[in-house]
Design a protein around this motif. Structure first.
Motif, PDB file in Angstrom:
ATOM      1  N   ILE A  44      16.103  28.934  71.349  1.00  0.00           N
ATOM      2  CA  ILE A  44      17.191  29.920  71.451  1.00  0.00           C
ATOM      3  C   ILE A  44      17.602  30.404  70.061  1.00  0.00           C
ATOM      4  CG2 ILE A  44      19.604  30.237  72.129  1.00  0.00           C
ATOM      5  CD1 ILE A  44      19.053  28.208  74.398  1.00  0.00           C
ATOM      6  N   TYR A  45      17.720  29.463  69.114  1.00  0.00           N
ATOM      7  CA  TYR A  45      18.079  29.826  67.743  1.00  0.00           C
ATOM      8  C   TYR A  45      17.030  30.749  67.123  1.00  0.00           C
ATOM      9  CZ  TYR A  45      18.643  29.290  62.697  1.00  0.00           C
ATOM     10  OH  TYR A  45      18.774  29.541  61.351  1.00  0.00           O
ATOM     11  N   ALA A  46      15.743  30.403  67.332  1.00  0.00           N
ATOM     12  CA  ALA A  46      14.666  31.220  66.778  1.00  0.00           C
ATOM     13  C   ALA A  46      14.676  32.629  67.380  1.00  0.00           C
ATOM     14  CB  ALA A  46      13.320  30.556  67.033  1.00  0.00           C
ATOM     15  N   LYS A  47      14.995  32.709  68.662  1.00  0.00           N
ATOM     16  CA  LYS A  47      15.029  34.014  69.334  1.00  0.00           C
ATOM     17  C   LYS A  47      16.189  34.856  68.824  1.00  0.00           C
ATOM     18  CE  LYS A  47      13.713  36.980  72.505  1.00  0.00           C
ATOM     19  NZ  LYS A  47      12.407  37.669  72.400  1.00  0.00           N
ATOM     20  N   LEU A  48      17.359  34.256  68.679  1.00  0.00           N
ATOM     21  CA  LEU A  48      18.548  34.998  68.258  1.00  0.00           C
ATOM     22  C   LEU A  48      18.488  35.398  66.785  1.00  0.00           C
ATOM     23  CD1 LEU A  48      21.366  32.944  70.070  1.00  0.00           C
ATOM     24  CD2 LEU A  48      20.392  35.158  70.750  1.00  0.00           C
ATOM     25  N   LYS A  49      17.915  34.513  65.949  1.00  0.00           N
ATOM     26  CA  LYS A  49      17.887  34.755  64.498  1.00  0.00           C
ATOM     27  C   LYS A  49      16.530  35.254  64.005  1.00  0.00           C
ATOM     28  CE  LYS A  49      22.106  33.227  63.758  1.00  0.00           C
ATOM     29  NZ  LYS A  49      23.167  34.078  63.198  1.00  0.00           N
ATOM     30  N   SER A  50      15.609  35.511  64.919  1.00  0.00           N
ATOM     31  CA  SER A  50      14.259  35.970  64.553  1.00  0.00           C
ATOM     32  C   SER A  50      13.582  34.996  63.581  1.00  0.00           C
ATOM     33  CB  SER A  50      14.317  37.375  63.938  1.00  0.00           C
ATOM     34  OG  SER A  50      14.852  38.294  64.864  1.00  0.00           O
ATOM     35  N   LYS A  51      13.618  33.717  63.938  1.00  0.00           N
ATOM     36  CA  LYS A  51      13.056  32.667  63.089  1.00  0.00           C
ATOM     37  C   LYS A  51      11.806  32.043  63.717  1.00  0.00           C
ATOM     38  CE  LYS A  51      16.415  32.608  59.962  1.00  0.00           C
ATOM     39  NZ  LYS A  51      16.202  32.825  58.505  1.00  0.00           N
ATOM     40  N   GLY A  52      11.031  32.855  64.422  1.00  0.00           N
ATOM     41  CA  GLY A  52       9.837  32.332  65.076  1.00  0.00           C
ATOM     42  C   GLY A  52       8.855  31.704  64.106  1.00  0.00           C
ATOM     43  N   ALA A  53       8.725  32.294  62.923  1.00  0.00           N
ATOM     44  CA  ALA A  53       7.790  31.758  61.921  1.00  0.00           C
ATOM     45  C   ALA A  53       8.220  30.371  61.464  1.00  0.00           C
ATOM     46  CB  ALA A  53       7.702  32.701  60.728  1.00  0.00           C
ATOM     47  N   GLY A  54       9.539  30.161  61.348  1.00  0.00           N
ATOM     48  CA  GLY A  54      10.040  28.851  60.949  1.00  0.00           C
ATOM     49  C   GLY A  54       9.729  27.787  61.985  1.00  0.00           C
ATOM     50  N   PHE A  59       5.426  22.984  63.495  1.00  0.00           N
ATOM     51  CA  PHE A  59       4.307  22.419  64.253  1.00  0.00           C
ATOM     52  C   PHE A  59       2.946  22.717  63.608  1.00  0.00           C
ATOM     53  CE2 PHE A  59       7.676  22.946  67.415  1.00  0.00           C
ATOM     54  CZ  PHE A  59       7.660  21.712  68.025  1.00  0.00           C
ATOM     55  N   SER A  60       2.948  23.312  62.427  1.00  0.00           N
ATOM     56  CA  SER A  60       1.678  23.679  61.788  1.00  0.00           C
ATOM     57  C   SER A  60       0.938  22.440  61.302  1.00  0.00           C
ATOM     58  CB  SER A  60       1.930  24.619  60.604  1.00  0.00           C
ATOM     59  OG  SER A  60       2.440  25.851  61.057  1.00  0.00           O
ATOM     60  N   ASP A  61      -0.380  22.464  61.413  1.00  0.00           N
ATOM     61  CA  ASP A  61      -1.223  21.393  60.882  1.00  0.00           C
ATOM     62  C   ASP A  61      -1.486  21.637  59.402  1.00  0.00           C
ATOM     63  OD1 ASP A  61      -1.528  20.131  63.360  1.00  0.00           O
ATOM     64  OD2 ASP A  61      -3.088  21.570  63.932  1.00  0.00           O
ATOM     65  N   PRO A  62      -1.702  20.569  58.600  1.00  0.00           N
ATOM     66  CA  PRO A  62      -2.008  20.753  57.180  1.00  0.00           C
ATOM     67  C   PRO A  62      -3.220  21.645  56.948  1.00  0.00           C
ATOM     68  CG  PRO A  62      -1.513  18.465  57.642  1.00  0.00           C
ATOM     69  CD  PRO A  62      -1.578  19.164  58.971  1.00  0.00           C
ATOM     70  N   PHE A  63      -4.219  21.563  57.840  1.00  0.00           N
ATOM     71  CA  PHE A  63      -5.425  22.365  57.678  1.00  0.00           C
ATOM     72  C   PHE A  63      -5.134  23.865  57.727  1.00  0.00           C
ATOM     73  CE2 PHE A  63      -9.429  24.310  59.199  1.00  0.00           C
ATOM     74  CZ  PHE A  63     -10.262  23.872  58.197  1.00  0.00           C
ATOM     75  N   TYR A  64      -3.983  24.216  58.305  1.00  0.00           N
ATOM     76  CA  TYR A  64      -3.582  25.613  58.416  1.00  0.00           C
ATOM     77  C   TYR A  64      -3.539  26.284  57.040  1.00  0.00           C
ATOM     78  CZ  TYR A  64      -0.543  29.653  59.277  1.00  0.00           C
ATOM     79  OH  TYR A  64      -0.009  30.905  59.330  1.00  0.00           O
TER      80      TYR A  64
END
Length: 228
Positions: A44-54, A59-64
């Motif tokens: 909900i916070y990511a949707k309201l504040k446009s923080k999807g990248a955060g 959940f990103s893997d180190p190999f990313y």
């Protein structure tokens, strides 16, 4: 119609069995519920504040980031922390009440290791550095606090520890202290700094994990032999 009539009882049976199994382990119900609530609030916070990248970064893997070996030895260290904590807690729960002193020792050890692991995994000391700005002073204060905790732990359980092959435990404490000292030392070479700080900590964790694995194994064997 036949498929529906056969699948409905199967579904009800599966649902009833699932409920029974989860009720037998109440902590799982709470952990699942708390995790779902936290993830929902983050969404909900990511949707309201446009923080999807955060959220994606959480959940990103180190190999990313393009380096396949990024964080490998750090992951090994974290694995060793978790192994030592899990072995200690599992053995403490498994032992009978007659071993209360040893149970308390294992629980205290697990709590102390958990504190160090959480700091190491979530970089709590570095977060404090970001808040207060004086990184060296913050690190020195935190490491002194951990040193006092280790001394208190050693004094409080010295009799229990003295009955075990405690040299690996002592070696691990010394290596942790050395690693902390290197962390605040002015060493310019990144490779030497990483090897002296993280390398010694890894060796310390190996000694720590094997120590608790061995003493827990011996205590369980002793209890089994007494019952036989």
């Amino acid at each position: 119609m036949e498929n529906k009539s056969t699948s409905l009882p199967f579904f009800r049976s599966w649902l009833s069995k699932s409920k029974q199994h989860f009720n037998s382990i109440p902590v799982l119900i709470w952990l699942n519920a708390i995790t779902i609530v936290i993830l929902s609030l983050l969404s909900i916070y990511a949707k309201l504040k446009s923080k999807g990248a955060g959220i994606d970064n959480l959940f990103s893997d180190p190999f990313y980031f393009g380096i396949f070996y990024l964080g490998w030895l750090t992951s090994v260290s974290e694995f060793m922390w978790c192994t030592a904590i899990a072995i200690s807690l599992f053995t403490a729960v498994l032992l009978p009440p007659a071993n209360r002193r040893f149970q308390i020792f294992l629980c205290a050890s697990a709590l102390l290791m958990l504190l160090l692991y959480i700091d190491d995994r979530f970089r709590l000391t570095l977060i404090l550095c970001a808040f207060f700005g004086t990184c060296k002073l913050v690190k020195l204060s935190v490491y002194l606090l951990y040193g006092l905790l280790l001394i208190t732990y050693g004094r409080g359980f010295r009799r229990t520890i003295s009955r075990t092959p405690y040299i690996p435990l002592l070696v691990s404490f010394c290596l942790f202290g050395f690693s902390s000292a290197i962390d605040i030392a002015p060493i310019s070479s990144r490779g030497i700094h990483a090897m002296l700080e993280d390398g010694t900590k890894l060796i310390g964790l190996i000694n720590l994990t094997i120590y608790f694995w061995w003493i827990c194994q011996q205590e369980i064997k002793k209890n089994i032999e007494q019952k036989l």
